[in-house]
Scaffold this active site. Structure first.
Site, PDB file in Angstrom:
ATOM      1  N   ARG A 144     -17.134   1.037  -0.834  1.00 52.76           N
ATOM      2  CA  ARG A 144     -15.896   1.814  -0.785  1.00 52.76           C
ATOM      3  C   ARG A 144     -16.036   3.014  -1.712  1.00 52.76           C
ATOM      4  NH1 ARG A 144     -10.886  -2.170  -0.917  1.00 52.76           N
ATOM      5  NH2 ARG A 144      -9.778  -0.277  -0.332  1.00 52.76           N
ATOM      6  N   PRO A 145     -16.730   4.040  -1.225  1.00 53.32           N
ATOM      7  CA  PRO A 145     -16.958   5.214  -2.075  1.00 53.32           C
ATOM      8  C   PRO A 145     -15.660   5.968  -2.360  1.00 53.32           C
ATOM      9  CG  PRO A 145     -17.669   5.647   0.180  1.00 53.32           C
ATOM     10  CD  PRO A 145     -17.271   4.209   0.131  1.00 53.32           C
ATOM     11  N   ILE A 146     -15.688   6.834  -3.381  1.00 49.97           N
ATOM     12  CA  ILE A 146     -14.510   7.678  -3.659  1.00 49.97           C
ATOM     13  C   ILE A 146     -14.894   9.158  -3.656  1.00 49.97           C
ATOM     14  CG2 ILE A 146     -13.142   5.918  -4.870  1.00 49.97           C
ATOM     15  CD1 ILE A 146     -14.038   7.309  -7.524  1.00 49.97           C
ATOM     16  N   ASP A 147     -15.970   9.476  -2.917  1.00 45.87           N
ATOM     17  CA  ASP A 147     -16.441  10.862  -2.891  1.00 45.87           C
ATOM     18  C   ASP A 147     -15.384  11.834  -2.365  1.00 45.87           C
ATOM     19  OD1 ASP A 147     -17.102   9.236  -0.531  1.00 45.87           O
ATOM     20  OD2 ASP A 147     -17.829  11.111   0.318  1.00 45.87           O
ATOM     21  N   LEU A 148     -14.581  11.393  -1.391  1.00 39.85           N
ATOM     22  CA  LEU A 148     -13.579  12.308  -0.812  1.00 39.85           C
ATOM     23  C   LEU A 148     -12.471  12.619  -1.824  1.00 39.85           C
ATOM     24  CD1 LEU A 148     -13.301  10.710   2.754  1.00 39.85           C
ATOM     25  CD2 LEU A 148     -14.338  12.914   2.202  1.00 39.85           C
ATOM     26  N   CYS A 183     -17.344  -4.112  -3.497  1.00 41.66           N
ATOM     27  CA  CYS A 183     -16.134  -4.814  -3.084  1.00 41.66           C
ATOM     28  C   CYS A 183     -16.500  -5.759  -1.944  1.00 41.66           C
ATOM     29  CB  CYS A 183     -15.141  -3.760  -2.607  1.00 41.66           C
ATOM     30  SG  CYS A 183     -13.713  -4.352  -1.775  1.00 41.66           S
ATOM     31  N   ARG A 200      -2.619 -11.212  -4.165  1.00 38.76           N
ATOM     32  CA  ARG A 200      -2.706  -9.770  -4.396  1.00 38.76           C
ATOM     33  C   ARG A 200      -1.802  -9.019  -3.425  1.00 38.76           C
ATOM     34  NH1 ARG A 200      -7.941  -7.559  -3.227  1.00 38.76           N
ATOM     35  NH2 ARG A 200      -6.597  -5.764  -3.430  1.00 38.76           N
ATOM     36  N   ARG A 202      -8.775  -1.794  -6.770  1.00 35.86           N
ATOM     37  CA  ARG A 202      -9.288  -0.471  -6.422  1.00 35.86           C
ATOM     38  C   ARG A 202      -8.191   0.578  -6.324  1.00 35.86           C
ATOM     39  NH1 ARG A 202     -14.371  -0.676  -4.757  1.00 35.86           N
ATOM     40  NH2 ARG A 202     -14.129   1.371  -3.870  1.00 35.86           N
ATOM     41  N   ILE A 228     -13.672   0.745  10.453  1.00 36.62           N
ATOM     42  CA  ILE A 228     -13.340   1.295   9.131  1.00 36.62           C
ATOM     43  C   ILE A 228     -14.277   0.718   8.070  1.00 36.62           C
ATOM     44  CG2 ILE A 228     -11.499   1.681   7.411  1.00 36.62           C
ATOM     45  CD1 ILE A 228     -10.726   2.813  10.104  1.00 36.62           C
ATOM     46  N   ASN A 274       0.805  -1.220   0.000  1.00 34.35           N
ATOM     47  CA  ASN A 274       0.000   0.000   0.000  1.00 34.35           C
ATOM     48  C   ASN A 274       0.843   1.278   0.000  1.00 34.35           C
ATOM     49  OD1 ASN A 274      -2.251  -1.529  -0.177  1.00 34.35           O
ATOM     50  ND2 ASN A 274      -2.826  -1.375   1.983  1.00 34.35           N
TER      51      ASN A 274
HETATM   52  N1  EPU Z   1     -14.274   6.466   2.487  1.00 34.56           N
HETATM   53  C1  EPU Z   1     -15.281   7.362   2.176  1.00 34.56           C
HETATM   54  N2  EPU Z   1     -15.151   8.128   1.074  1.00 34.56           N
HETATM   55  C2  EPU Z   1     -14.049   8.083   0.267  1.00 34.56           C
HETATM   56  C3  EPU Z   1     -13.009   7.189   0.590  1.00 34.56           C
HETATM   57  C4  EPU Z   1     -13.169   6.396   1.713  1.00 34.56           C
HETATM   58  O1  EPU Z   1     -16.288   7.414   2.889  1.00 34.56           O
HETATM   59  O2  EPU Z   1     -13.985   8.832  -0.729  1.00 34.56           O
HETATM   60  C5  EPU Z   1     -14.399   5.609   3.666  1.00 34.56           C
HETATM   61  C6  EPU Z   1     -14.253   4.117   3.327  1.00 34.56           C
HETATM   62  O3  EPU Z   1     -15.467   3.549   2.917  1.00 34.56           O
HETATM   63  C7  EPU Z   1     -13.755   3.562   4.643  1.00 34.56           C
HETATM   64  C8  EPU Z   1     -12.876   4.677   5.187  1.00 34.56           C
HETATM   65  O4  EPU Z   1     -13.296   5.861   4.506  1.00 34.56           O
HETATM   66  O5  EPU Z   1     -14.823   3.351   5.531  1.00 34.56           O
HETATM   67  C9  EPU Z   1     -11.404   4.492   4.971  1.00 34.56           C
HETATM   68  O6  EPU Z   1     -11.135   4.101   3.634  1.00 34.56           O
HETATM   69  P1  EPU Z   1      -9.818   4.550   2.880  1.00 34.56           P
HETATM   70  O7  EPU Z   1     -10.180   5.466   1.774  1.00 34.56           O
HETATM   71  O8  EPU Z   1      -8.810   5.017   3.864  1.00 34.56           O
HETATM   72  O9  EPU Z   1      -9.349   3.192   2.216  1.00 34.56           O
HETATM   73  P2  EPU Z   1      -8.529   3.096   0.900  1.00 34.56           P
HETATM   74  O10 EPU Z   1      -7.628   4.254   0.796  1.00 34.56           O
HETATM   75  O11 EPU Z   1      -9.455   2.773  -0.229  1.00 34.56           O
HETATM   76  C10 EPU Z   1      -6.489   1.835   1.963  1.00 34.56           C
HETATM   77  C11 EPU Z   1      -5.834   0.508   1.743  1.00 34.56           C
HETATM   78  C12 EPU Z   1      -6.732  -0.607   2.239  1.00 34.56           C
HETATM   79  C13 EPU Z   1      -7.006  -0.369   3.727  1.00 34.56           C
HETATM   80  C14 EPU Z   1      -7.614   1.026   3.926  1.00 34.56           C
HETATM   81  C15 EPU Z   1      -7.836   1.378   5.382  1.00 34.56           C
HETATM   82  C16 EPU Z   1      -4.509   0.969  -0.222  1.00 34.56           C
HETATM   83  C17 EPU Z   1      -4.225   0.709  -1.654  1.00 34.56           C
HETATM   84  N3  EPU Z   1      -5.547   0.357   0.311  1.00 34.56           N
HETATM   85  O12 EPU Z   1      -7.699   1.792   1.192  1.00 34.56           O
HETATM   86  O13 EPU Z   1      -6.010  -1.818   2.074  1.00 34.56           O
HETATM   87  O14 EPU Z   1      -7.871  -1.342   4.213  1.00 34.56           O
HETATM   88  O15 EPU Z   1      -6.753   2.020   3.348  1.00 34.56           O
HETATM   89  O16 EPU Z   1      -6.632   1.363   6.070  1.00 34.56           O
HETATM   90  O17 EPU Z   1      -3.766   1.679   0.421  1.00 34.56           O
HETATM   91  C18 EPU Z   1      -5.695  -4.118   1.767  1.00 34.56           C
HETATM   92  O18 EPU Z   1      -4.488  -3.905   1.618  1.00 34.56           O
HETATM   93  O19 EPU Z   1      -6.166  -5.284   1.913  1.00 34.56           O
HETATM   94  C19 EPU Z   1      -6.628  -2.994   1.793  1.00 34.56           C
HETATM   95  C20 EPU Z   1      -7.944  -3.143   1.604  1.00 34.56           C
END
Ligand code: EPU
Length: 422
Positions: free
Chosen positions: A122-126, A117, A400, A93, A330, A23
């Site tokens: 796992r939204p990407i709104d932020l 997923c 993965r 993702r 989370i 990551n």
């Molecule tokens: N979230 C929102 N809006 C957004 C983005 C996220 O509401 O736009 C929410 C998510 O739904 C979740 C929380 O915020 O509830 C945290 O999600 P985050 O965005 O931090 O997750 P991510 O960046 O998509 C990374 C890791 C994940 C890990 C999470 C949490 C990478 C490539 N992936 O995902 O890793 O679980 O942070 O620490 O860095 C894994 O390696 O198995 C994995 C899933």
């Protein structure tokens, strides 16, 4: 398709080399889109997700070359394409990490929405909000997010969401802000070591970032970035998985290249369970005290206990001497492994985002189904201690994120084989 066959009951002993962090590597690879000249990344793990990111970057005009020692060289050769297509994004993702760099460097980013997923919504709104605040126009076209900006302007951006900050949204906004005009302030930034590693890499490329590792990151935009050499930090989730492997098998392990300072919450919980954890000359040394005390674990953003070790910790607590509680803060739906562990004789009861774990005397081998990367790791750990044979189907999930896991576990004494489904 392949599966893992594990015959439980051997104590793990020996030394394991912890690989570079998946990551950290993935967003840093995506950041190469921002750079003029060659980027040289050391310690990039050889994983399915990394190969997937290589494929995506190749499509986006980045030439990549991997040396035998794991060094990955990347150089942008063609900036025409700015479209990350659904076919690639739906497989991984973390592809979304190209969004910020494409927008900043090519003024346009078209990235497929990743969709559902196995670990929940796992939204990407932020990500989108952050890039809009820097001045991008956004639209939804055929399931793709289309972002455009003639120029980006530094701004104050709050990245807190309902479940804390977002790791890859912080990465995307930080990468884009490097080439924006003026100062960007990210408030409620993710503090994960992988974000710090990305910021350190970007600074080596000429960016001006401070505050990484704290909830407020400041980025002063620069005109351009050059390539740089960088070594990726060790994978704290792989290290945590091996620590739990030692605890669950009554084993003794030396984890070379593991960093205690990235794992304080994990070390705290595992010590409470009864694992002896010490700093070693080359990393971390763990040894079993032959007891497993029940504990309460709540997953949280860094520096809290990582969600990516929740399934593995649950496998361990199945055998604790009493009742434990795990709450997932989370991804409240990241519990598909619960039913599979119960198939192996665990006593788990899920209530909303919490699982109550009644310690069992033993686990019994069974065929089980992996649902995602970390759930697979939890099931393999359970298999290491279960009586008899466990088959963990859908090995591709583990590939993965864990480099040669059967080889690493096998060297420590585990009886684990990778086999082809009939
Ligand atoms: N979230 C929102 N809006 C957004 C983005 C996220 O509401 O736009 C929410 C998510 O739904 C979740 C929380 O915020 O509830 C945290 O999600 P985050 O965005 O931090 O997750 P991510 O960046 O998509 C990374 C890791 C994940 C890990 C999470 C949490 C990478 C490539 N992936 O995902 O890793 O679980 O942070 O620490 O860095 C894994 O390696 O198995 C994995 C899933």
């Amino acid at each position: 398709m392949q599966y893992f066959e594990i015959v439980g009951g051997t104590r793990l002993k020996g030394t394991v080399e912890i690989s570079g962090a998946k990551n950290a590597a993935l967003p840093i690879m995506a950041a190469s889109i921002l750079c003029e000249g060659e980027t040289v990344l050391r310690g990039v793990p050889d994983l399915a997700d990394v190969r997937q990111m290589v494929l995506l970057l190749n499509k986006l005009g980045v030439r990549t070359e991997r040396d035998a020692d794991g060094t990955l060289r990347l150089r942008v050769e063609d900036e025409m394409n700015a479209h990350a297509e659904y076919e690639l994004v739906s497989k991984m993702r973390a592809s979304v990490c190209v969004m910020g760099p494409l927008l900043a460097k090519r003024r346009r980013a078209q990235v497929a929405m990743p969709g559902g997923c196995a670990i929940g919504d796992r939204p990407i709104d932020l990500h989108i909000l952050g890039l809009q605040t820097l001045g991008a126009d956004s639209d939804l076209v055929n399931g793709d997010v289309l972002l455009k900006a003639k120029k980006l302007k530094g701004a104050e951006i709050f990245l807190g969401g309902p479940f804390g900050s977002s790791v890859t949204a912080t990465a995307n906004v930080m990468m884009a802000a490097c080439l924006a005009e003026g100062r960007t302030v990210i408030a409620a930034a993710a503090c994960e070591p992988e974000v710090v590693d990305l910021a350190d890499f970007l600074n080596a490329c000429g960016a001006r970032i401070t505050g990484q590792g704290t909830p407020e990151i400041l980025i002063d935009g620069v005109a351009g970035l050059h390539g740089a050499e960088h070594r990726v930090i060790p994978d704290r989730i792989e290290a945590g998985t091996f620590m739990i492997a030692a605890a669950i098998t009554n084993g003794d392990l030396e984890l070379h290249n593991a960093r205690m300072d990235h794992m304080r919450a994990v070390v705290d919980r595992l010590r409470r369970v009864g694992l002896i954890v010490e700093r070693g000359e080359k990393g971390i040394v763990v040894s079993s005290s032959r007891r497993l005390e029940p504990v309460v674990i709540t997953t949280q953003p860094y520096p809290g206990f990582p969600t990516d070790l929740q399934a593995q910790a649950m496998a361990l607590l199945c055998l604790a001497d009493g009742n434990s509680v795990i709450t997932e803060k989370i991804y409240p739906d990241r519990f598909l492994h619960v039913g599979e562990l119960n198939r192996m004789g665990a006593h788990l009861r899920k209530e909303g985002p919490t699982v109550i774990i009644e310690g069992a005397k033993r686990l019994i081998g069974a065929p089980v189904m992996a649902s995602d990367l970390r759930a697979s790791a939890g099931l393999i750990l359970a298999g290491l201690i279960a009586k008899g044979t466990t088959r963990v189907h859908r090995a591709y999930h583990i590939d993965r994120g864990y480099e040669r896991i059967e080889e690493k576990l096998g060297k420590l004494g585990a009886n684990i084989r990778r086999l082809n489904e009939a």
